[in-house]
Design a protein around this motif. Structure first.
Motif, PDB file in Angstrom:
ATOM      1  N   PHE A  32      52.739  40.664  51.667  1.00 59.01           N
ATOM      2  CA  PHE A  32      51.462  41.129  51.121  1.00 59.01           C
ATOM      3  C   PHE A  32      50.326  40.402  51.808  1.00 59.01           C
ATOM      4  O   PHE A  32      50.310  39.176  51.861  1.00 59.01           O
ATOM      5  N   GLY A  33      49.409  41.162  52.337  1.00 59.74           N
ATOM      6  CA  GLY A  33      48.238  40.594  53.005  1.00 59.74           C
ATOM      7  C   GLY A  33      47.164  41.642  53.061  1.00 59.74           C
ATOM      8  O   GLY A  33      47.193  42.612  52.298  1.00 59.74           O
ATOM      9  N   PRO A  34      46.192  41.479  53.973  1.00 60.42           N
ATOM     10  CA  PRO A  34      45.078  42.433  54.038  1.00 60.42           C
ATOM     11  C   PRO A  34      45.521  43.886  54.217  1.00 60.42           C
ATOM     12  O   PRO A  34      44.913  44.794  53.659  1.00 60.42           O
ATOM     13  N   GLU A  35      46.599  44.110  54.969  1.00 53.54           N
ATOM     14  CA  GLU A  35      47.036  45.488  55.207  1.00 53.54           C
ATOM     15  C   GLU A  35      47.515  46.153  53.922  1.00 53.54           C
ATOM     16  O   GLU A  35      47.217  47.316  53.646  1.00 53.54           O
ATOM     17  N   TRP A  36      48.280  45.402  53.140  1.00 51.33           N
ATOM     18  CA  TRP A  36      48.779  45.956  51.864  1.00 51.33           C
ATOM     19  C   TRP A  36      47.648  46.097  50.849  1.00 51.33           C
ATOM     20  O   TRP A  36      47.609  47.062  50.087  1.00 51.33           O
ATOM     21  N   LEU A  37      46.730  45.137  50.834  1.00 53.07           N
ATOM     22  CA  LEU A  37      45.564  45.235  49.944  1.00 53.07           C
ATOM     23  C   LEU A  37      44.821  46.530  50.240  1.00 53.07           C
ATOM     24  O   LEU A  37      44.484  47.308  49.339  1.00 53.07           O
ATOM     25  N   ASP A  38      44.617  46.762  51.521  1.00 54.99           N
ATOM     26  CA  ASP A  38      43.911  47.953  51.961  1.00 54.99           C
ATOM     27  C   ASP A  38      44.664  49.223  51.545  1.00 54.99           C
ATOM     28  O   ASP A  38      44.081  50.161  51.008  1.00 54.99           O
ATOM     29  N   TYR A  39      45.961  49.222  51.761  1.00 54.01           N
ATOM     30  CA  TYR A  39      46.772  50.415  51.506  1.00 54.01           C
ATOM     31  C   TYR A  39      46.871  50.731  50.006  1.00 54.01           C
ATOM     32  O   TYR A  39      46.730  51.874  49.580  1.00 54.01           O
ATOM     33  N   VAL A  40      47.099  49.702  49.194  1.00 54.54           N
ATOM     34  CA  VAL A  40      47.352  49.938  47.770  1.00 54.54           C
ATOM     35  C   VAL A  40      46.048  50.104  46.989  1.00 54.54           C
ATOM     36  O   VAL A  40      45.965  50.962  46.108  1.00 54.54           O
ATOM     37  N   TYR A  41      45.033  49.309  47.307  1.00 50.93           N
ATOM     38  CA  TYR A  41      43.888  49.212  46.389  1.00 50.93           C
ATOM     39  C   TYR A  41      42.560  49.748  46.916  1.00 50.93           C
ATOM     40  O   TYR A  41      41.727  50.180  46.128  1.00 50.93           O
ATOM     41  N   LEU A  42      42.306  49.652  48.202  1.00 48.30           N
ATOM     42  CA  LEU A  42      40.957  49.996  48.671  1.00 48.30           C
ATOM     43  C   LEU A  42      40.867  51.471  49.079  1.00 48.30           C
ATOM     44  O   LEU A  42      41.836  52.048  49.570  1.00 48.30           O
ATOM     45  N   ARG A  43      39.696  52.062  48.835  1.00 51.67           N
ATOM     46  CA  ARG A  43      39.524  53.490  49.101  1.00 51.67           C
ATOM     47  C   ARG A  43      38.186  53.721  49.807  1.00 51.67           C
ATOM     48  O   ARG A  43      37.193  53.065  49.502  1.00 51.67           O
ATOM     49  N   ASP A  44      38.164  54.741  50.699  1.00 47.30           N
ATOM     50  CA  ASP A  44      36.881  55.154  51.292  1.00 47.30           C
ATOM     51  C   ASP A  44      36.020  55.848  50.248  1.00 47.30           C
ATOM     52  O   ASP A  44      34.809  55.685  50.227  1.00 47.30           O
ATOM     53  N   ASN A  45      36.643  56.689  49.409  1.00 45.98           N
ATOM     54  CA  ASN A  45      35.955  57.343  48.290  1.00 45.98           C
ATOM     55  C   ASN A  45      34.676  58.057  48.743  1.00 45.98           C
ATOM     56  O   ASN A  45      33.599  57.826  48.194  1.00 45.98           O
ATOM     57  N   PRO A  46      34.777  58.949  49.737  1.00 49.17           N
ATOM     58  CA  PRO A  46      33.557  59.549  50.282  1.00 49.17           C
ATOM     59  C   PRO A  46      32.934  60.585  49.354  1.00 49.17           C
ATOM     60  O   PRO A  46      33.644  61.250  48.598  1.00 49.17           O
ATOM     61  N   ALA A  47      31.612  60.705  49.437  1.00 46.25           N
ATOM     62  CA  ALA A  47      30.900  61.814  48.794  1.00 46.25           C
ATOM     63  C   ALA A  47      30.682  62.847  49.882  1.00 46.25           C
ATOM     64  O   ALA A  47      29.803  62.705  50.721  1.00 46.25           O
ATOM     65  N   GLY A  48      31.506  63.875  49.893  1.00 43.95           N
ATOM     66  CA  GLY A  48      31.468  64.858  50.964  1.00 43.95           C
ATOM     67  C   GLY A  48      32.899  65.236  51.317  1.00 43.95           C
ATOM     68  O   GLY A  48      33.765  65.299  50.443  1.00 43.95           O
TER      69      GLY A  48
END
Lengths: 92, 419
Positions: A32-48
């Motif tokens: 578990f590191g930045p790559e997994w954090l990014d994959y599991v939890y972070l989102r671009d969540n774009p409006a468009g």
């Protein structure tokens, strides 16, 4: 909102399950590191425009990639994740 | 103090003088070029933050920037329920602090927010679910929060119209929080806005933030549709638009924006004198003082910024209403409306610093932000004024997704459609 399924035609979105953003890639590392954090939890969540996964559970039981505008719900493109001739499709 | 205060005498006098003596409840100032702090987002949380910054921390040279008008977002789009019946140690003290602030709010801001502690009943429909509710009730009581376990007859006394013998989901009982209830949501926005304005806060409507200016890792101001506004401290309280605004500072958040629909029926004579939640689905209902039944259910379940949901969700919500209260079958819907929820990946909010000095984040309220309004403002003001988290909001860290200290109240993992 109706999703034009490439196999089944135009169907109400409640025949489908939502799978979230389409372009997330599962990390190859087991730690578990930045790559997994990014994959599991972070989102671009774009409006468009949003490329996202939908599973047609009440139809062809295929995963689809849908391009949809999150501001208007307008769908501009839909295609199956796997080509129709793939072995996985025939098992389905 | 006259003109924007509403005693019975001013109302009577205005009735005879054509309402000409009333003045706006807050000013419409031109934004200054610099402030000590700027709050982005003039919803309930942003306005409460500004009020407590001025009242508790003596910061009055501050502005609230709102891209639309006050009360146009989720503070005017919710089902008005307040409660503190949480399970986790990181959540209960925060929401209980919020409920205590609700209890004193009307005196605090001298505004009738129609705070009504009519109780909140969470129903359970099986022995296993009863155990779960007992556990939650015990956790609440260990934190000094009121919780009462009702058996089937106890629920029947309070709500005889429920379908107790439903074939699939018979009602076994409920967990009651007597101090929970409802608050008139618009009045919360208006009351906090007036109270903040009186303490010198500039509330700037129709002022969209278009950029966040950062120099050497420190925020120096925001670019807006009405020019650059400098401020050494910037607080983001943007609810469903949190990801968009944070992206202006290069931040990527553990949040997805989803649409949630609420409903109100035509007016009825008094039927429901409490708040009832369905334990076999996701549905909550109360009755407004005007007589309409106010209810809601789950998010539609796909990313959306549209403030407009779809018909399958409306059908689902009404089916849940019918499963719980069959007598509603002939009731007509008066209207329904939607808001954009900032769904965090563990279902709990974030009130924390960011990697950029002076930039603070208040986000991730999922579908439960309204009840948190006073404590969210209280704790965010504390964070912005002192640069340290308030003790009751200390668990709402932005880095908890990296460290594993999640606050997953529902135990469902990083799938926001399950929260």
């Amino acid at each position: 909102m109706r999703i034009p399924c490439p196999h089944c035609g135009d169907r109400s979105h409640d025949e489908f399950s939502y799978g979230g953003a389409a372009d997330r890639r599962r990390p190859t590392t087991a730690d578990f590191g930045p790559e997994w954090l990014d994959y599991v939890y972070l989102r671009d969540n774009p409006a468009g425009l949003h490329r996202e996964l939908w599973y047609h559970g009440s139809g062809c039981r295929c995963w689809l990639i849908v391009e949809r505008n999150t501001l208007s719900h307008a769908i501009t493109a839909v295609h199956a994740v796997l080509p129709a001739s793939s072995p996985a499709m025939e098992d389905a | 103090m006259s003109g924007d205060c509403f005693s019975i005498f001013t109302l009577l006098r205005q009735a005879w003088t054509g309402q000409g003596g009333l003045k706006p409840m807050w000013r419409e100032p031109e934004p200054k070029s610099a402030y000590d702090a700027v709050i982005v987002g003039g919803g309930g949380h942003g306005l409460a933050t500004a009020y407590y910054l001025a009242k508790e921390h003596g910061m009055s040279n501050i502005a609230v920037l709102e891209k639309g008008w006050i009360g146009s977002g989720n503070v005017g789009r919710n089902t008005t329920i307040v409660r503190s019946n949480y399970l986790l140690p990181g959540n209960i003290p925060f929401y209980e602090h919020s409920l205590k602030l609700w209890e004193g709010l009307e005196q605090e801001i001298n505004y009738n927010a129609m705070v009504s502690q009519r109780g909140v009943i969470n129903l359970f429909h099986s022995d296993a679910q009863r155990d779960d509710h007992v556990r939650r009730g015990n956790a609440m009581r260990l934190h000094g929060v009121d919780a009462v376990l009702l058996d089937r007859e106890g629920v029947r006394q309070r709500a005889p119209f429920l379908d107790f013998d439903h074939a699939r989901f018979p009602i076994h009982g409920g967990l009651l929080q007597p101090r929970g209830g409802t608050v008139r949501h618009d009045a919360v926005a208006w009351g906090y806005a007036r109270a903040a304005d009186r303490r010198g806060v500039d509330i700037v409507q129709n002022c969209a933030v278009t950029g966040i200016r950062v120099e050497a890792g420190r925020v120096i101001g925001v670019e807006t549709s009405r020019g650059l506004i400098r401020a050494p401290r910037v607080g983001l309280a943007c609810a469903g638009n949190s990801s968009r605004v944070a992206a202006m500072a290069g931040l990527r958040l553990p949040i997805e924006s989803h649409v949630l629909t609420a409903f109100v029926s035509e007016a009825l004579k008094p039927l429901i004198n409490t708040v009832i939640t369905f334990g076999a689905g996701h549905f909550y209902i109360s009755q407004s003082d005007k007589g309409g039944l106010v209810f809601g259910a789950s998010i539609d379940g796909y990313n959306s910024y549209a403030q407009r949901g779809n018909l399958p969700t409306i059908e689902d919500s009404c089916e849940e209403a019918m499963a719980l209260i069959p007598a509603l079958g002939r009731l007509r819907l008066l209207r329904h409306w939607s808001g954009i929820m900032d769904m965090s990946m563990d279902g709990s909010p974030i009130i924390d610093r960011t990697p950029i000095a002076g930039l603070y984040l208040n986000a991730g309220w999922c579908i439960g932000g309204f009840k948190a309004t006073p404590a969210s403002g209280w704790c965010f003001a504390h964070l912005i004024a002192r640069d340290t988290p308030h003790p009751v909001a200390a668990a709402y860290r932005l880095d908890r997704f990296a460290t594993g200290h999640l606050l997953d109240e529902a135990g469902t993992g990083a799938d926001v459609t399950m929260h």
